[in-house]
Design a protein around this motif. Structure first.
Motif, PDB file in Angstrom:
ATOM      1  N   LYS A   1       2.309  -4.048   1.245  1.00 17.71           N
ATOM      2  CA  LYS A   1       3.231  -3.073   1.849  1.00 17.71           C
ATOM      3  C   LYS A   1       4.062  -2.348   0.803  1.00 17.71           C
ATOM      4  N   LYS A   2       4.388  -3.034  -0.298  1.00 18.74           N
ATOM      5  CA  LYS A   2       5.185  -2.392  -1.352  1.00 18.74           C
ATOM      6  C   LYS A   2       4.478  -1.166  -1.915  1.00 18.74           C
ATOM      7  N   ASP A   3       3.147  -1.182  -1.896  1.00 14.87           N
ATOM      8  CA  ASP A   3       2.386  -0.047  -2.410  1.00 14.87           C
ATOM      9  C   ASP A   3       1.879   0.811  -1.265  1.00 14.87           C
ATOM     10  N   SER A   4       2.558   0.741  -0.140  1.00 17.57           N
ATOM     11  CA  SER A   4       2.234   1.479   1.083  1.00 17.57           C
ATOM     12  C   SER A   4       0.796   1.266   1.541  1.00 17.57           C
ATOM     13  N   VAL A   5       0.328   0.029   1.394  1.00 17.21           N
ATOM     14  CA  VAL A   5      -0.947  -0.339   2.006  1.00 17.21           C
ATOM     15  C   VAL A   5      -0.634  -0.979   3.356  1.00 17.21           C
ATOM     16  N   HIS A   6      -1.257  -0.499   4.401  1.00 24.37           N
ATOM     17  CA  HIS A   6      -1.050  -1.122   5.713  1.00 24.37           C
ATOM     18  C   HIS A   6      -2.397  -1.286   6.395  1.00 24.37           C
ATOM     19  N   ASN A   7      -2.405  -1.830   7.605  1.00 24.85           N
ATOM     20  CA  ASN A   7      -3.720  -2.131   8.172  1.00 24.85           C
ATOM     21  C   ASN A   7      -4.479  -0.885   8.635  1.00 24.85           C
ATOM     22  N   ASP A   8      -5.777  -1.052   8.783  1.00 29.67           N
ATOM     23  CA  ASP A   8      -6.702   0.014   9.173  1.00 29.67           C
ATOM     24  C   ASP A   8      -6.908   1.081   8.099  1.00 29.67           C
ATOM     25  N   LEU A   9      -6.718   0.715   6.842  1.00 32.15           N
ATOM     26  CA  LEU A   9      -7.100   1.638   5.778  1.00 32.15           C
ATOM     27  C   LEU A   9      -8.486   1.236   5.271  1.00 32.15           C
ATOM     28  N   GLY A  10      -9.279   2.227   4.885  1.00 35.25           N
ATOM     29  CA  GLY A  10     -10.615   1.942   4.373  1.00 35.25           C
ATOM     30  C   GLY A  10     -10.551   1.491   2.924  1.00 35.25           C
ATOM     31  N   VAL A  11     -11.489   0.628   2.528  1.00 36.97           N
ATOM     32  CA  VAL A  11     -11.552   0.155   1.149  1.00 36.97           C
ATOM     33  C   VAL A  11     -12.939   0.454   0.601  1.00 36.97           C
TER      34      VAL A  11
END
Lengths: 168, 274
Positions: free
Chosen positions: B128-138
């Motif tokens: 979350k600190k790097d603005s990663v949240h759920n439902d993002l593609g990798v």
């Protein structure tokens, strides 16, 4: 007594670390991993209250599960193994175990091996049944149980030989 | 009353066992349904920390491979840049602010990778600190990896495409026929493409890419090539084995794709449905 508690706590932590950092990444032939942390359940003092065995086994299982994102499969497998442990002990060592007269390392090797084999295969079968969670995969479940089980039993026997207490 | 207590005391071990077994079955069931496993989750400071520490050592063994991949990717990007320069030199100036790229990329490192289970997860070192949240593609430079399922402050758990709960919409690159990408739990290099209609011309060696319909992945991210195919039992859809471009057993560094227009697209879609 304190020494015994301490050695079990150390074993608990070491086996978890060993399991999640190395043993679960072996992937021998692509899918075979040993689950050496069963050794903790095997080596819990034979005269320990049954409910404590159940709780400690559940704890080690659920911690492994958190590390491996596997839901509750290791917890369930450890629980079943812990629940059946007194019966397995009675089967392997005869009634003498109930009078708490036996020392684990002084029992005949064949009896010890029976105990290890039964606990490990019960644990692995439950583990893989829960992992696949679908009996259309019964072949994969049995295959995994067999191969990983053999691997685990080998490692358990080796570590028991290496780390047995020397009393002389 | 006395008898109830006696019963409880006599069977305390069995009752304890059943209670804990119920808990673990609950956790197991949750882990088999998408987006439910909140409690048993390796994206926390303790497990994440341990894996981070192990990965710091493990990383050294793969440095050469990762360098090669970077060089490969740089070469590709350089050649694209050359093409773009050649194109733009003789075209009219366009106001690029109106063509703003909606996709933001975040780089991350895989600190724990699974591929031998039936439901595999990947742990990455951005949260979350790097603005990663759920439902993002990798993705990696070679192809898709999975979708972020759960984030803590410093770590995120990615549901790998090698997971029976994962289903990603993809298409045949040439013909735009789409289907969903699933995994049967066997070979970590082969995934299955289902629901491609019989009409679609499928050949061995055809490239499969993402189709952009889910908004998670942009259109055209490479996935793999057709390895084998057959019609299903109803003879109406193809079942296609896809050989992945990615080596899922050795991922290394990944990019997380954040679609900045996602909210807008979703709200539009909601209006449509109402």
């Amino acid at each position: 007594m304190n020494k015994l508690v301490l050695s079990n706590i150390t074993r608990f932590i070491l086996l978890i670390l060993l399991q999640v950092t190395i043993l679960s990444n072996i992937n021998f032939l692509g899918f075979i991993n040993p689950y050496l942390y069963v050794l903790f359940i095997l080596l819990l003092p034979l005269n320990l209250d049954h409910w404590k065995v159940i709780i400690y086994s559940f704890l080690i299982g659920i911690i492994i599960d958190v590390f491996q994102d596997s839901g509750g499969i290791n917890a369930a497998a450890s629980l079943v193994a812990a629940y059946l442990r007194p019966n397995v002990l009675k089967f392997a060592f005869g009634v003498s175990y109930e009078f708490q007269t036996i020392k684990f390392y002084q029992t005949p090797f064949a009896q010890r091996l029976t105990y290890i084999l039964l606990i490990v295969f019960i644990h692995h079968f439950v583990l893989f049944s829960f992992a696949y969670f679908n009996f259309t995969y019964i072949l994969e479940i049995l295959e995994n149980t067999l191969f990983s089980g053999i691997f685990t039993v080998l490692l358990v026997v080796i570590s028991m030989i290496l780390f047995r207490k020397r009393r002389r | 009353m006395q008898q109830i207590f006696n019963f409880l005391i006599r069977h305390k071990n069995t009752l304890l066992f059943l209670l804990l077994l119920f808990l673990s079955v609950l956790f197991t069931v949750q882990s088999h349904s998408y987006h439910k496993s909140k409690f048993i989750n390796s994206a926390n400071f303790l497990t994440g920390g341990v894996y981070n520490w192990v990965n710091d050592i493990d990383e050294y063994f793969n440095l050469k491979e990762y360098n090669n991949r970077l060089v490969e990717e740089n070469k590709y990007l350089r050649s694209r840049l050359g093409e773009l320069n050649a194109e733009s030199s003789d075209t009219i100036y366009q106001d690029t602010s109106s063509f703003d790229n909606p996709y933001k990329f975040i780089s991350a490192k895989v600190i724990r990778n699974q591929f031998s289970n039936i439901d595999n997860y990947i742990l990455i070192n951005k949260g979350k600190k790097d603005s990663v949240h759920n439902d993002l593609g990798v993705i990696t430079s070679r192809g898709i990896v999975g979708i972020v399922e759960e984030s803590s402050n410093n770590f995120s758990r990615v549901i790998s495409i090698l997971n029976t709960n994962s289903s990603i919409s993809v298409q045949l690159k040439n013909t735009n026929h789409f289907g969903s990408l699933v995994w049967n739990g066997k070979d970590p290099n082969i995934v299955q493409l289902e629901e491609v209609p019989r009409l679609a011309p499928v050949h061995k060696g055809d490239t499969i890419t993402t189709d952009g319909r889910s908004y998670i992945f942009p259109k055209g991210i490479p996935v793999g090539v057709v390895d084998d195919f057959e019609l299903d039992v109803n003879q109406s859809y193809y079942k296609i084995d896809v050989r992945l471009f990615n080596d899922m057993t050795n991922i290394g560094y990944v990019y997380i794709i954040d679609n900045q227009n996602l909210e807008e697209l979703k709200s539009l879609e909601k209006e449509e449905n109402e």
